[in-house]
Design an enzyme around this catalytic site. Structure first.
Site, mmCIF file in Angstrom:
data_model
loop_
_atom_site.group_PDB
_atom_site.id
_atom_site.type_symbol
_atom_site.label_atom_id
_atom_site.label_comp_id
_atom_site.label_asym_id
_atom_site.label_seq_id
_atom_site.Cartn_x
_atom_site.Cartn_y
_atom_site.Cartn_z
ATOM 1 N N THR A 156 21.246 4.061 19.284
ATOM 2 C CA THR A 156 20.595 4.483 18.046
ATOM 3 C C THR A 156 21.706 4.853 17.075
ATOM 4 O O THR A 156 22.687 5.504 17.447
ATOM 5 C CB THR A 156 19.571 5.612 18.261
ATOM 6 N N GLU A 157 21.588 4.377 15.835
ATOM 7 C CA GLU A 157 22.747 4.427 14.929
ATOM 8 C C GLU A 157 23.125 5.840 14.503
ATOM 9 O O GLU A 157 24.218 6.050 13.998
ATOM 10 C CB GLU A 157 22.541 3.521 13.713
ATOM 11 N N ASN A 158 22.220 6.800 14.721
ATOM 12 C CA ASN A 158 22.599 8.177 14.434
ATOM 13 C C ASN A 158 23.405 8.797 15.572
ATOM 14 O O ASN A 158 23.507 10.015 15.673
ATOM 15 C CB ASN A 158 21.370 9.027 14.076
#
Lengths: 225, 224
Positions: free
Chosen positions: B56-58
């Site tokens: 997940t890019e966060n």
């Protein structure tokens, strides 16, 4: 030398009108809400704010926007289901917006903190967000020239700090904090609590103290809020 | 090369069936980013023991399913800001690292939604271009450019019947020539240097699709 504060007002003292303020957080995770609230009371205005989003609900960054303190937002994703404060200002022409792809936003701040003058990035080639930007083909692939984003101030949220200013984070609340800490002239971190120097395992420190100027100790501050 | 499978004895794929089809085509052990919205549901169809690691890019690898009840932790969310869980072997990292692993070509697959995909694999999925729309790109451009393979999940036609697989995107672009596969309710398309091929159809035939699209499509194995 990092200064530890228990009073949010003291932690944000001296932020000037017209500053570029990097604000950490992704949604509410890692959002330095107490520092933002103190900045609202402190009164600095005409700010450029760099943050992934443009405020959620009516608190934190949204409250700073609602108070009319922000001239320009630089972010990747302003439009959300609960971004009514920003949406209203934008549609009324009361705020400037620069939309930057999320990874480019992070890398531009990383570049600022790492002394990089500019960098060629493949993201956004051929899209509206590359319009007007210098491009270059390197080894058969096209890139867009991107410039650093340097902050006058960074407001970030971390989990624990020590008295020297070393920081650790928690889970996905880390997000932009470590990058923003490197990219601003003055970095202010709010932490859930402060431990004595030497209590953090040096192998686990994520943001070394060299990047941190002020710490707000929320465990001591909460009673005073 | 395998040949096109035309499923004529059934209707179009439902949303769950489409997610299951995408999950089937993700190689075991892949590092995968699932976009916000419908692509997120692909995770529910990955077989146990697939070894697929979700990014997940966060700032996380090893993301688990959505969190419920006591599991909810405000510090642990996905890119859609939904509370999630962590799996054994998970790791956390900051945003610049998260997008470096994406842009640097370390992610095997990302699955994204789309407004339009062109016959060359250009993607439009971030902005309708409407004059009153507030532009918001998030990580869409970084994912489109960075992942080794970009799979798109979408309906093949808009509600008014306009094709979303098009000769040229008319919506603002997200990335150029980045999409390799398009999973739709009516067919699965592969996009390559030779154009668009149809791997599977559901409730229609390759000929049936060809008559409704402006894009030239051909069965697998047939030369352009």
């Amino acid at each position: 030398m990092t200064a530890v504060f228990t009073d949010p007002e003291e932690a944000v003292a001296g932020i000037a009108d017209g500053s570029t303020v990097l604000i950490g957080g992704f949604g509410m995770a890692g959002m330095p809400v107490q520092l933002i609230d103190a900045l609202i009371r402190q009164g600095a205005t005409d700010l450029t704010v760099v943050s992934n989003n443009a405020g959620n609900g009516d608190t934190g960054l949204a409250a700073l926007l609602a108070a009319g303190r922000v001239r320009k937002m630089i972010c990747s994703f302003p439009r959300q289901s609960d971004s009514w404060v920003f949406d209203g200002l934008y549609r009324a022409g009361k705020i400037e917006l620069e939309v930057v792809p999320q990874g480019t936003l992070a890398e531009r701040m990383r570049a600022a903190g790492a002394g990089i003058g500019a960098f060629y990035c493949p993201t956004a080639v051929g899209t509206p967000l590359a319009e007007g930007k210098e491009t270059r083909t390197i080894d058969g692939r096209d890139y867009v020239l991107e410039y650093p984003i340097k902050g006058d101030v960074a407001l970030i949220g971390a989990h624990v700090g020590d008295r020297m200013g070393n920081l650790v984070y928690r889970k996905t609340a880390r997000n932009f904090g470590p990058v923003m800490a490197t990219a601003a002239a003055l970095t202010i971190a709010q932490v859930h609590h402060v431990v004595e120097t030497g209590e953090l395992d040096p192998e686990t420190v994520v943001t070394p103290c060299i990047y941190v100027d002020r710490i707000l100790d929320l465990s001591a501050a909460e009673g005073s809020l | 090369m395998s040949s096109t499978v035309e499923h004529l004895d059934r209707g179009p794929l439902g949303r769950d069936e489409l997610a299951a089809l995408v999950a089937r085509d993700i190689p075991p052990g892949s590092f995968v980013n699932l976009g916000i919205g419908q692509p997120t549901t692909v995770a529910d169809h990955l077989p146990a023991g697939s070894g697929v690691v979700l990014h997940t890019e966060n700032g996380m690898l090893g993301m688990g399913p959505a969190a419920h009840g006591d599991e909810i932790d405000p510090d642990l969310i996905n890119a859609g800001k939904i509370p999630v869980t962590e799996l054994p072997g998970a790791s956390y990292f900051h945003h610049a690292d998260s997008f470096a692993m994406m842009r640097g070509g370390h992610l095997d697959v990302c699955v994204l939604g789309a407004f339009q995909v062109s016959e060359r694999g250009d993607l439009a999925n971030w902005h309708t271009g409407a004059p009153d729309a507030i532009p918001a790109v998030g990580g869409a451009m970084d994912l489109a450019t960075g992942a080794k393979q970009v799979f798109v999940m979408m309906t093949l036609f808009t509600k008014d019947g306009t094709p979303k697989l098009v000769p040229e995107c008319t919506y603002p672009l997200t990335g150029l020539a980045c999409v390799s596969r398009v999973y739709t309710d009516l067919a699965v398309f592969h996009i390559g240097p030779g154009g668009v091929t149809v791997a599977e159809t559901y409730g229609t035939s390759v000929a049936g699709l060809a008559s409704r699209l402006e894009v030239a499509v051909r069965p697998l194995g047939q030369q352009p």
